[in-house]
Write a protein that holds these residues in place. Structure first.
Motif, PDB file in Angstrom:
ATOM      1  N   ASP A  87    -109.775  -5.003  30.570  1.00 28.04           N
ATOM      2  CA  ASP A  87    -110.858  -4.158  30.060  1.00 28.04           C
ATOM      3  C   ASP A  87    -110.285  -2.847  29.534  1.00 28.04           C
ATOM      4  O   ASP A  87    -110.125  -1.889  30.281  1.00 28.04           O
ATOM      5  CB  ASP A  87    -111.888  -3.875  31.151  1.00 28.04           C
ATOM      6  N   ASP A  88    -109.994  -2.824  28.253  1.00 28.86           N
ATOM      7  CA  ASP A  88    -109.431  -1.604  27.679  1.00 28.86           C
ATOM      8  C   ASP A  88    -110.502  -0.573  27.331  1.00 28.86           C
ATOM      9  O   ASP A  88    -110.194   0.484  26.791  1.00 28.86           O
ATOM     10  CB  ASP A  88    -108.538  -1.905  26.484  1.00 28.86           C
ATOM     11  N   THR A  89    -111.764  -0.870  27.670  1.00 29.47           N
ATOM     12  CA  THR A  89    -112.830   0.111  27.454  1.00 29.47           C
ATOM     13  C   THR A  89    -113.200   0.841  28.746  1.00 29.47           C
ATOM     14  O   THR A  89    -114.115   1.660  28.745  1.00 29.47           O
ATOM     15  CB  THR A  89    -114.103  -0.551  26.878  1.00 29.47           C
ATOM     16  N   ASP A  90    -112.500   0.567  29.826  1.00 28.20           N
ATOM     17  CA  ASP A  90    -112.732   1.266  31.083  1.00 28.20           C
ATOM     18  C   ASP A  90    -111.888   2.537  31.088  1.00 28.20           C
ATOM     19  O   ASP A  90    -110.656   2.466  30.975  1.00 28.20           O
ATOM     20  CB  ASP A  90    -112.344   0.372  32.259  1.00 28.20           C
ATOM     21  N   PRO A  91    -112.518   3.705  31.205  1.00 25.08           N
ATOM     22  CA  PRO A  91    -111.746   4.946  31.124  1.00 25.08           C
ATOM     23  C   PRO A  91    -110.708   5.085  32.230  1.00 25.08           C
ATOM     24  O   PRO A  91    -109.648   5.666  32.020  1.00 25.08           O
ATOM     25  CB  PRO A  91    -112.798   6.047  31.201  1.00 25.08           C
ATOM     26  N   TRP A  92    -110.979   4.521  33.411  1.00 20.99           N
ATOM     27  CA  TRP A  92    -110.001   4.648  34.492  1.00 20.99           C
ATOM     28  C   TRP A  92    -108.816   3.721  34.317  1.00 20.99           C
ATOM     29  O   TRP A  92    -107.716   4.025  34.775  1.00 20.99           O
ATOM     30  CB  TRP A  92    -110.676   4.541  35.857  1.00 20.99           C
ATOM     31  N   CYS A  93    -108.979   2.628  33.614  1.00 26.16           N
ATOM     32  CA  CYS A  93    -107.812   1.812  33.245  1.00 26.16           C
ATOM     33  C   CYS A  93    -106.909   2.637  32.330  1.00 26.16           C
ATOM     34  O   CYS A  93    -105.676   2.619  32.464  1.00 26.16           O
ATOM     35  CB  CYS A  93    -108.242   0.530  32.535  1.00 26.16           C
ATOM     36  N   GLN A  94    -107.527   3.371  31.422  1.00 24.73           N
ATOM     37  CA  GLN A  94    -106.766   4.240  30.524  1.00 24.73           C
ATOM     38  C   GLN A  94    -106.055   5.352  31.298  1.00 24.73           C
ATOM     39  O   GLN A  94    -104.882   5.658  31.053  1.00 24.73           O
ATOM     40  CB  GLN A  94    -107.699   4.849  29.466  1.00 24.73           C
ATOM     41  N   MET A  95    -106.767   5.947  32.257  1.00 29.61           N
ATOM     42  CA  MET A  95    -106.176   7.041  33.034  1.00 29.61           C
ATOM     43  C   MET A  95    -105.014   6.559  33.897  1.00 29.61           C
ATOM     44  O   MET A  95    -104.009   7.255  34.024  1.00 29.61           O
ATOM     45  CB  MET A  95    -107.230   7.699  33.924  1.00 29.61           C
ATOM     46  N   VAL A 138    -110.950  10.142  27.893  1.00 29.46           N
ATOM     47  CA  VAL A 138    -111.927  11.213  27.679  1.00 29.46           C
ATOM     48  C   VAL A 138    -112.973  10.763  26.674  1.00 29.46           C
ATOM     49  O   VAL A 138    -114.173  10.974  26.879  1.00 29.46           O
ATOM     50  CB  VAL A 138    -111.232  12.508  27.216  1.00 29.46           C
ATOM     51  N   ASN A 139    -112.544  10.130  25.596  1.00 25.51           N
ATOM     52  CA  ASN A 139    -113.489   9.675  24.579  1.00 25.51           C
ATOM     53  C   ASN A 139    -114.421   8.588  25.109  1.00 25.51           C
ATOM     54  O   ASN A 139    -115.582   8.523  24.715  1.00 25.51           O
ATOM     55  CB  ASN A 139    -112.754   9.169  23.341  1.00 25.51           C
ATOM     56  N   LEU A 140    -113.916   7.746  25.988  1.00 23.79           N
ATOM     57  CA  LEU A 140    -114.755   6.683  26.550  1.00 23.79           C
ATOM     58  C   LEU A 140    -115.814   7.217  27.507  1.00 23.79           C
ATOM     59  O   LEU A 140    -116.899   6.650  27.616  1.00 23.79           O
ATOM     60  CB  LEU A 140    -113.881   5.640  27.270  1.00 23.79           C
ATOM     61  N   ASN A 141    -115.489   8.298  28.217  1.00 21.68           N
ATOM     62  CA  ASN A 141    -116.450   8.850  29.175  1.00 21.68           C
ATOM     63  C   ASN A 141    -116.249  10.357  29.290  1.00 21.68           C
ATOM     64  O   ASN A 141    -115.672  10.844  30.268  1.00 21.68           O
ATOM     65  CB  ASN A 141    -116.306   8.180  30.532  1.00 21.68           C
ATOM     66  N   PRO A 142    -116.716  11.108  28.289  1.00 26.33           N
ATOM     67  CA  PRO A 142    -116.491  12.556  28.290  1.00 26.33           C
ATOM     68  C   PRO A 142    -117.206  13.298  29.414  1.00 26.33           C
ATOM     69  O   PRO A 142    -116.858  14.438  29.715  1.00 26.33           O
ATOM     70  CB  PRO A 142    -117.015  13.001  26.923  1.00 26.33           C
ATOM     71  N   SER A 143    -118.164  12.673  30.066  1.00 26.89           N
ATOM     72  CA  SER A 143    -118.873  13.363  31.144  1.00 26.89           C
ATOM     73  C   SER A 143    -118.323  13.044  32.536  1.00 26.89           C
ATOM     74  O   SER A 143    -118.870  13.517  33.530  1.00 26.89           O
ATOM     75  CB  SER A 143    -120.368  13.022  31.090  1.00 26.89           C
ATOM     76  N   ASP A 144    -117.252  12.276  32.614  1.00 28.93           N
ATOM     77  CA  ASP A 144    -116.631  11.982  33.910  1.00 28.93           C
ATOM     78  C   ASP A 144    -115.922  13.244  34.399  1.00 28.93           C
ATOM     79  O   ASP A 144    -114.939  13.685  33.811  1.00 28.93           O
ATOM     80  CB  ASP A 144    -115.637  10.827  33.768  1.00 28.93           C
ATOM     81  N   VAL A 145    -116.430  13.831  35.477  1.00 28.20           N
ATOM     82  CA  VAL A 145    -115.893  15.100  35.941  1.00 28.20           C
ATOM     83  C   VAL A 145    -114.462  14.977  36.456  1.00 28.20           C
ATOM     84  O   VAL A 145    -113.686  15.916  36.351  1.00 28.20           O
ATOM     85  CB  VAL A 145    -116.797  15.759  37.013  1.00 28.20           C
ATOM     86  N   GLN A 146    -114.100  13.818  36.997  1.00 25.10           N
ATOM     87  CA  GLN A 146    -112.729  13.647  37.481  1.00 25.10           C
ATOM     88  C   GLN A 146    -111.749  13.604  36.319  1.00 25.10           C
ATOM     89  O   GLN A 146    -110.674  14.180  36.398  1.00 25.10           O
ATOM     90  CB  GLN A 146    -112.617  12.387  38.335  1.00 25.10           C
ATOM     91  N   LEU A 199    -108.816  16.616  35.105  1.00 28.82           N
ATOM     92  CA  LEU A 199    -107.394  16.338  34.883  1.00 28.82           C
ATOM     93  C   LEU A 199    -106.907  16.799  33.514  1.00 28.82           C
ATOM     94  O   LEU A 199    -105.746  16.649  33.196  1.00 28.82           O
ATOM     95  CB  LEU A 199    -107.139  14.847  35.064  1.00 28.82           C
ATOM     96  N   ARG A 200    -107.800  17.332  32.727  1.00 28.20           N
ATOM     97  CA  ARG A 200    -107.423  17.851  31.394  1.00 28.20           C
ATOM     98  C   ARG A 200    -106.393  18.890  31.458  1.00 28.20           C
ATOM     99  O   ARG A 200    -106.128  19.708  32.089  1.00 28.20           O
ATOM    100  CB  ARG A 200    -108.652  18.395  30.686  1.00 28.20           C
TER     101      ARG A 200
END
Length: 74
Positions: free
Chosen positions: A30-38, A61-69, A73-74
């Motif tokens: 699942d390359d659309t899961d932001p945590w896989c990307q992280m 970030v682009n997949l889920n810009p409102s994820d506070v975690q 990490l930015r």
């Protein structure tokens, strides 16, 4: 992510390779899961491949810009 944490406390080459293998596998599932990307970003960063890690962070970030975690990490 668990294997990456294992690598942080056990920085053996085989732990690093195992973390990379499973990060790649997670992305293939699942390359659309932001945590896989992280996780891939973390693995590459800890391998010293920061230039390759950046796009994974940007995509997370682009997949889920409102994820506070992720934002933290930015």
């Amino acid at each position: 992510m668990a294997l990456l944490c294992k690598y942080w406390v056990d920085p053996k080459a085989e732990s690093r390779e195992e973390a990379l293998h499973y990060a790649q596998e997670a992305l293939s599932l699942d390359d659309t899961d932001p945590w896989c990307q992280m996780v891939m970003r973390f693995v590459l960063t800890h391998r010293g491949q920061r230039d390759l890690a950046g796009p994974y962070f940007d995509r997370a970030v682009n997949l889920n810009p409102s994820d506070v975690q992720i934002a933290y990490l930015r």
